[in-house]
Design a protein around this motif. Structure first.
Motif, PDB file in Angstrom:
ATOM      1  N   VAL A   1      34.840  -5.358  54.922  1.00  0.00           N
ATOM      2  CA  VAL A   1      35.401  -4.089  55.396  1.00  0.00           C
ATOM      3  C   VAL A   1      34.291  -3.180  55.926  1.00  0.00           C
ATOM      4  O   VAL A   1      34.387  -2.615  57.024  1.00  0.00           O
ATOM      5  N   LEU A   2      33.235  -3.042  55.140  1.00  0.00           N
ATOM      6  CA  LEU A   2      32.150  -2.134  55.524  1.00  0.00           C
ATOM      7  C   LEU A   2      31.440  -2.605  56.787  1.00  0.00           C
ATOM      8  O   LEU A   2      31.100  -1.802  57.666  1.00  0.00           O
ATOM      9  N   ILE A   3      31.220  -3.907  56.912  1.00  0.00           N
ATOM     10  CA  ILE A   3      30.562  -4.441  58.100  1.00  0.00           C
ATOM     11  C   ILE A   3      31.447  -4.275  59.330  1.00  0.00           C
ATOM     12  O   ILE A   3      30.984  -3.894  60.415  1.00  0.00           O
ATOM     13  N   THR A   4      32.750  -4.523  59.152  1.00  0.00           N
ATOM     14  CA  THR A   4      33.692  -4.370  60.268  1.00  0.00           C
ATOM     15  C   THR A   4      33.706  -2.932  60.769  1.00  0.00           C
ATOM     16  O   THR A   4      33.649  -2.673  61.980  1.00  0.00           O
ATOM     17  N   GLU A   5      33.765  -1.988  59.840  1.00  0.00           N
ATOM     18  CA  GLU A   5      33.811  -0.583  60.238  1.00  0.00           C
ATOM     19  C   GLU A   5      32.463  -0.115  60.780  1.00  0.00           C
ATOM     20  O   GLU A   5      32.419   0.683  61.730  1.00  0.00           O
ATOM     21  N   ALA A   6      31.372  -0.611  60.201  1.00  0.00           N
ATOM     22  CA  ALA A   6      30.044  -0.248  60.708  1.00  0.00           C
ATOM     23  C   ALA A   6      29.855  -0.752  62.134  1.00  0.00           C
ATOM     24  O   ALA A   6      29.333  -0.043  63.006  1.00  0.00           O
ATOM     25  N   ASP A   7      30.295  -1.974  62.396  1.00  0.00           N
ATOM     26  CA  ASP A   7      30.186  -2.526  63.753  1.00  0.00           C
ATOM     27  C   ASP A   7      30.985  -1.678  64.741  1.00  0.00           C
ATOM     28  O   ASP A   7      30.549  -1.439  65.880  1.00  0.00           O
ATOM     29  N   ALA A   8      32.149  -1.216  64.298  1.00  0.00           N
ATOM     30  CA  ALA A   8      32.983  -0.385  65.170  1.00  0.00           C
ATOM     31  C   ALA A   8      32.312   0.955  65.457  1.00  0.00           C
ATOM     32  O   ALA A   8      32.402   1.473  66.572  1.00  0.00           O
ATOM     33  N   LEU A   9      31.637   1.510  64.468  1.00  0.00           N
ATOM     34  CA  LEU A   9      30.930   2.780  64.666  1.00  0.00           C
ATOM     35  C   LEU A   9      29.786   2.613  65.660  1.00  0.00           C
ATOM     36  O   LEU A   9      29.554   3.492  66.503  1.00  0.00           O
ATOM     37  N   TYR A  10      29.061   1.516  65.565  1.00  0.00           N
ATOM     38  CA  TYR A  10      28.008   1.235  66.548  1.00  0.00           C
ATOM     39  C   TYR A  10      28.609   1.117  67.949  1.00  0.00           C
ATOM     40  O   TYR A  10      28.035   1.607  68.930  1.00  0.00           O
ATOM     41  N   LEU A  11      29.766   0.480  68.023  1.00  0.00           N
ATOM     42  CA  LEU A  11      30.433   0.324  69.320  1.00  0.00           C
ATOM     43  C   LEU A  11      30.835   1.686  69.879  1.00  0.00           C
ATOM     44  O   LEU A  11      30.666   1.953  71.078  1.00  0.00           O
ATOM     45  N   LEU A  12      31.340   2.562  69.015  1.00  0.00           N
ATOM     46  CA  LEU A  12      31.715   3.914  69.442  1.00  0.00           C
ATOM     47  C   LEU A  12      30.493   4.690  69.933  1.00  0.00           C
ATOM     48  O   LEU A  12      30.565   5.409  70.941  1.00  0.00           O
ATOM     49  N   ALA A  13      29.375   4.535  69.226  1.00  0.00           N
ATOM     50  CA  ALA A  13      28.153   5.225  69.636  1.00  0.00           C
ATOM     51  C   ALA A  13      27.695   4.774  71.020  1.00  0.00           C
ATOM     52  O   ALA A  13      27.174   5.565  71.813  1.00  0.00           O
ATOM     53  N   GLU A  14      27.901   3.492  71.316  1.00  0.00           N
ATOM     54  CA  GLU A  14      27.506   2.950  72.619  1.00  0.00           C
ATOM     55  C   GLU A  14      28.523   3.266  73.709  1.00  0.00           C
ATOM     56  O   GLU A  14      28.189   3.270  74.895  1.00  0.00           O
ATOM     57  N   GLN A  15      29.771   3.523  73.288  1.00  0.00           N
ATOM     58  CA  GLN A  15      30.842   3.759  74.263  1.00  0.00           C
ATOM     59  C   GLN A  15      31.528   5.104  73.998  1.00  0.00           C
ATOM     60  O   GLN A  15      32.755   5.187  73.907  1.00  0.00           O
ATOM     61  N   LEU A  16      30.737   6.149  73.871  1.00  0.00           N
ATOM     62  CA  LEU A  16      31.331   7.467  73.659  1.00  0.00           C
ATOM     63  C   LEU A  16      32.285   7.797  74.799  1.00  0.00           C
ATOM     64  O   LEU A  16      32.007   7.487  75.958  1.00  0.00           O
ATOM     65  N   PRO A  17      33.413   8.430  74.489  1.00  0.00           N
ATOM     66  CA  PRO A  17      34.408   8.729  75.527  1.00  0.00           C
ATOM     67  C   PRO A  17      33.813   9.505  76.693  1.00  0.00           C
ATOM     68  O   PRO A  17      32.987  10.401  76.505  1.00  0.00           O
ATOM     69  N   GLU A  18      34.253   9.177  77.884  1.00  0.00           N
ATOM     70  CA  GLU A  18      33.743   9.820  79.086  1.00  0.00           C
ATOM     71  C   GLU A  18      33.970  11.329  79.072  1.00  0.00           C
ATOM     72  O   GLU A  18      33.168  12.109  79.589  1.00  0.00           O
ATOM     73  N   ASP A  19      35.064  11.776  78.446  1.00  0.00           N
ATOM     74  CA  ASP A  19      35.399  13.203  78.418  1.00  0.00           C
ATOM     75  C   ASP A  19      34.728  13.956  77.268  1.00  0.00           C
ATOM     76  O   ASP A  19      35.002  15.149  77.087  1.00  0.00           O
ATOM     77  N   PHE A  20      33.883  13.300  76.486  1.00  0.00           N
ATOM     78  CA  PHE A  20      33.331  13.930  75.278  1.00  0.00           C
ATOM     79  C   PHE A  20      32.600  15.242  75.596  1.00  0.00           C
ATOM     80  O   PHE A  20      32.862  16.278  74.983  1.00  0.00           O
ATOM     81  N   THR A  21      31.651  15.204  76.545  1.00  0.00           N
ATOM     82  CA  THR A  21      30.885  16.421  76.839  1.00  0.00           C
ATOM     83  C   THR A  21      31.775  17.506  77.435  1.00  0.00           C
ATOM     84  O   THR A  21      31.581  18.694  77.174  1.00  0.00           O
ATOM     85  N   ALA A  22      32.773  17.096  78.221  1.00  0.00           N
ATOM     86  CA  ALA A  22      33.699  18.077  78.791  1.00  0.00           C
ATOM     87  C   ALA A  22      34.511  18.762  77.696  1.00  0.00           C
ATOM     88  O   ALA A  22      34.782  19.969  77.773  1.00  0.00           O
ATOM     89  N   VAL A  23      34.889  18.010  76.677  1.00  0.00           N
ATOM     90  CA  VAL A  23      35.650  18.588  75.566  1.00  0.00           C
ATOM     91  C   VAL A  23      34.781  19.567  74.781  1.00  0.00           C
ATOM     92  O   VAL A  23      35.246  20.635  74.363  1.00  0.00           O
ATOM     93  N   VAL A  24      33.514  19.222  74.566  1.00  0.00           N
ATOM     94  CA  VAL A  24      32.597  20.136  73.878  1.00  0.00           C
ATOM     95  C   VAL A  24      32.497  21.453  74.652  1.00  0.00           C
ATOM     96  O   VAL A  24      32.614  22.542  74.070  1.00  0.00           O
ATOM     97  N   ASP A  25      32.304  21.370  75.961  1.00  0.00           N
ATOM     98  CA  ASP A  25      32.220  22.582  76.782  1.00  0.00           C
ATOM     99  C   ASP A  25      33.528  23.357  76.765  1.00  0.00           C
ATOM    100  O   ASP A  25      33.539  24.592  76.751  1.00  0.00           O
TER     101      ASP A  25
END
Length: 325
Positions: free
Chosen positions: A20-44
């Motif tokens: 479970v922990l490895i599966t979720e950790a791998d997904a978090l790494y994937l999210l870090a590499e593929q941050l949503p395109e709108d992320f910075t726009a949402v922050v602004d």
């Protein structure tokens, strides 16, 4: 159950946990590499908002939505949670045109969110969606899309919300921290929203806990020790602060008295005082002052301003009472 069977069962449990922990950790790494395109726009968008960030979801997404809202609010971004089902029964009135709606649904097809979506579209309220399905109804309706990467759920049957909720929670934390940094949110700001409990105590400053004014055991350098002892005893802080012309000249502690016990009463406060005392500024964190006391093995510190003028005394008992330790 024999020892071998017990050991085998324990190994299977531990293996499931690691998977479970490895599966979720791998997904978090994937999210870090593929941050949503709108992320910075949402922050602004959130930084420029006049209203609040209204976060909503249902089921497990609702629990995550509540936590994201709480994190935003506690780190300087006004926010509140609206239950998706309650929204359809009057709580839509909690959302104004100045607000931003952050709606969460992993599938993007959650029926309970439909009234919220319709409300934002009817009144031109900006809507941000978090989902792993870019072609879903929710994502098509959103003004800004925070798309989660495709990653398997960590449960054995691949259906219970596990990885997806972890990713959503982490993305919410990433939003909150990015907003903190762009706002210039500092430790003192954090304490404003966390005044209670141990966390609040850890973020307290020396100036908020120190003794000042009439509580200060101040004596002039020329003061006879007989008078200095009276001042030191009456204030009950274990030290006397020796000044000359309003500037710190030294500190008399119990240890200084013992070291100069011979003919003590023939001396002045300035002659007995330690002329190189440990001092702290009023803006220093109380936790740092406690660490300094422990390191130097002393029980009180003089608080001074930029011109070495005494402003207060912080005692270790004050820190303990405040819950800093």
């Amino acid at each position: 159950m024999n020892d071998a069977t017990s050991s085998s069962a324990r190994a299977r449990v531990l293996e499931a946990a690691r998977r479970v922990l490895i599966t979720e950790a791998d997904a978090l790494y994937l999210l870090a590499e593929q941050l949503p395109e709108d992320f910075t726009a949402v922050v602004d968008l959130i930084l420029a908002a006049k209203g609040r960030v209204v976060v909503s979801g249902i089921g497990k997404s609702g629990h995550i939505a509540r936590k994201i809202s709480a994190t935003l609010a506690s780190t300087g971004t006004p926010s509140h949670f609206v239950h998706a089902a309650e929204a359809s029964h009057g709580d839509l009135g909690m959302i104004t045109r100045d607000d931003i709606c952050l709606l969460i649904s992993n599938s993007g097809e959650t029926s309970e969110l439909r009234d919220l979506v319709a409300h934002t579209r009817r009144f031109a309220i900006c809507m941000v969606a978090i989902s792993s399905k870019p072609a879903s109804t929710l994502m098509k309706a959103a003004d800004y899309r925070l798309i989660l990467p495709a990653a398997p759920e960590a449960c054995a049957i691949g259906m219970a919300p596990t990885t997806s909720t972890t990713l959503t929670l982490a993305l919410g934390d990433a939003l909150a921290v990015a907003l903190m940094e762009k706002r210039g949110f500092v430790a003192e700001d954090f304490r404003i929203y966390h005044p209670g409990g141990r966390l609040g105590a850890q973020m307290a400053t020396v100036g908020q806990l120190m003794h000042d004014g009439a509580e200060l055991p101040l004596v002039e350098a020329e003061t006879p020790m007989s008078e200095a002892l009276i001042e030191m005893t009456s204030k009950g802080l274990g030290i006397a602060v020796v000044v000359s012309g309003g500037t710190l000249r030294g500190v008399i502690s119990d240890g200084d008295l013992r070291r100069k016990m011979s003919n003590l009463m023939t001396h002045t406060a300035g002659e007995v005082a330690n002329t190189d005392p440990v001092t702290v500024p009023a803006g220093q964190l109380a936790a740092q002052a406690l660490a300094l006391m422990n390191d130097r093995k002393i029980s009180a510190l003089v608080v001074v301003d930029e011109e070495a003028r005494p402003k207060g005394v912080i005692h270790i008992h004050d820190l303990l009472r405040a819950g800093v330790a």
